[in-house]
Design a protein around this motif. Structure first.
Motif, short mmCIF file in Angstrom:
data_model
loop_
_atom_site.label_atom_id
_atom_site.label_comp_id
_atom_site.label_asym_id
_atom_site.label_seq_id
_atom_site.Cartn_x
_atom_site.Cartn_y
_atom_site.Cartn_z
N PRO A 278 0.84 -1.20 0.00
CA PRO A 278 0.00 0.00 0.00
C PRO A 278 0.88 1.25 0.00
N VAL A 279 0.55 2.18 -0.88
CA VAL A 279 1.36 3.39 -1.03
C VAL A 279 0.46 4.60 -0.91
N ASP A 280 0.84 5.52 -0.02
CA ASP A 280 0.06 6.75 0.18
C ASP A 280 0.87 8.01 -0.06
N GLY A 281 2.08 7.86 -0.55
CA GLY A 281 2.94 9.02 -0.79
C GLY A 281 3.81 9.40 0.39
N SER A 282 3.66 8.70 1.51
CA SER A 282 4.46 9.02 2.70
C SER A 282 5.86 8.42 2.59
N ALA A 283 6.77 8.95 3.41
CA ALA A 283 8.14 8.42 3.45
C ALA A 283 8.14 6.96 3.89
N ALA A 284 7.28 6.61 4.83
CA ALA A 284 7.22 5.22 5.30
C ALA A 284 6.78 4.28 4.18
N ALA A 285 5.85 4.71 3.37
CA ALA A 285 5.41 3.89 2.23
C ALA A 285 6.53 3.72 1.22
N HIS A 286 7.31 4.78 0.98
CA HIS A 286 8.45 4.68 0.07
C HIS A 286 9.50 3.70 0.63
N ARG A 287 9.68 3.69 1.94
CA ARG A 287 10.62 2.74 2.55
C ARG A 287 10.12 1.30 2.36
N ALA A 288 8.82 1.10 2.39
CA ALA A 288 8.26 -0.23 2.15
C ALA A 288 8.56 -0.68 0.73
N VAL A 289 8.47 0.23 -0.22
CA VAL A 289 8.81 -0.10 -1.61
C VAL A 289 10.29 -0.45 -1.71
N ARG A 290 11.13 0.31 -1.05
CA ARG A 290 12.58 0.02 -1.04
C ARG A 290 12.85 -1.35 -0.41
N HIS A 291 12.05 -1.73 0.58
CA HIS A 291 12.19 -3.04 1.21
C HIS A 291 11.89 -4.14 0.20
N VAL A 292 10.89 -3.94 -0.64
CA VAL A 292 10.59 -4.91 -1.69
C VAL A 292 11.76 -5.03 -2.66
N VAL A 293 12.40 -3.92 -2.98
CA VAL A 293 13.58 -3.95 -3.85
C VAL A 293 14.69 -4.78 -3.18
N ALA A 294 14.88 -4.61 -1.89
CA ALA A 294 15.89 -5.40 -1.17
C ALA A 294 15.51 -6.88 -1.16
N ILE B 285 10.57 3.22 -9.31
CA ILE B 285 11.59 2.56 -8.48
C ILE B 285 11.59 1.05 -8.74
N LEU B 286 10.40 0.47 -8.76
CA LEU B 286 10.30 -0.98 -8.98
C LEU B 286 10.72 -1.34 -10.40
N LYS B 287 10.34 -0.53 -11.36
CA LYS B 287 10.73 -0.79 -12.75
C LYS B 287 12.25 -0.75 -12.90
N ALA B 288 12.87 0.24 -12.29
CA ALA B 288 14.34 0.37 -12.36
C ALA B 288 15.03 -0.84 -11.73
N ALA B 289 14.40 -1.46 -10.74
CA ALA B 289 14.96 -2.63 -10.08
C ALA B 289 14.61 -3.93 -10.81
N GLY B 290 13.82 -3.82 -11.88
CA GLY B 290 13.44 -5.00 -12.64
C GLY B 290 12.35 -5.84 -11.98
N ILE B 291 11.56 -5.22 -11.14
CA ILE B 291 10.50 -5.93 -10.41
C ILE B 291 9.16 -5.68 -11.11
N ALA B 292 8.48 -6.77 -11.44
CA ALA B 292 7.16 -6.67 -12.05
C ALA B 292 6.19 -6.00 -11.07
N CYS B 293 5.40 -5.09 -11.59
CA CYS B 293 4.54 -4.29 -10.72
C CYS B 293 3.17 -4.12 -11.36
N THR B 294 2.15 -4.28 -10.54
CA THR B 294 0.78 -4.04 -10.97
C THR B 294 0.23 -2.88 -10.14
N PRO B 295 -0.04 -1.72 -10.77
CA PRO B 295 -0.60 -0.60 -10.02
C PRO B 295 -2.11 -0.74 -9.89
N VAL B 296 -2.62 -0.45 -8.69
CA VAL B 296 -4.05 -0.55 -8.42
C VAL B 296 -4.47 0.68 -7.61
N VAL B 297 -5.55 1.31 -8.02
CA VAL B 297 -6.15 2.40 -7.25
C VAL B 297 -7.57 1.96 -6.90
#
Length: 141
Positions: free
Chosen positions: A7-23, A74-86
């Motif tokens: 889940p992404v809401d534009g917050s710094a914590a949400a961005h860190r969660a995305v970075r965690h997926v990259v890791a 960020i996910l695309k640059a890391a080569g991670i398949a991503c499905t955006p959902v709103v």
């Protein structure tokens, strides 16, 4: 882990969660991400007087797509398949439902720091997701 809901809401914590997926991609090279932005339903008479329900939903979906843009890159640059959902609705319930419907193995989501206000924030969405979902939930500070 094959697929994680983030889940992404534009917050710094949400961005860190995305970075965690990259890791995590270093451990699980075939990991996929479902990026979810949940927009609250707007149901005030002042808005409904001027705009139709479909117009309000279109605006909310557009705004949600804008919020997902940076994390998709960020996910695309890391080569991670991503499905955006709103989605439009109550955040915790929507997160749990979309994770289930998308066939996710886990939910990885950001939280706020553990300050005085955090218990209110953590209690409102993150804690509710923990109670609503049978999936493992990783909270990223």
């Amino acid at each position: 882990m094959r697929k994680a809901l983030v889940p992404v809401d534009g917050s710094a914590a949400a961005h860190r969660a995305v970075r965690h997926v990259v890791a995590l991609a270093n451990i699980y090279p075939s990991i996929e991400a479902v990026l979810l932005n949940v927009q609250p339903a707007v149901d005030t008479w002042s808005v409904r007087r001027v705009l139709k329900k479909e117009e309000v939903e279109a605006i909310e979906e557009s705004h949600g797509g804008d919020i997902l843009l940076t994390d998709r890159q960020i996910l695309k640059a890391a080569g991670i398949a991503c499905t955006p959902v709103v989605e439009i609705g109550p955040p915790a319930e929507t997160i749990a439902r979309v994770a289930r419907e998308s066939g996710c193995d886990a939910i990885i989501m950001g939280t706020r720091g553990l300050g005085a206000v955090s218990s209110v924030v953590l209690g409102s969405v993150s804690s509710r997701v923990l109670h609503l979902s049978d999936l493992p939930v990783t909270l990223i500070k």
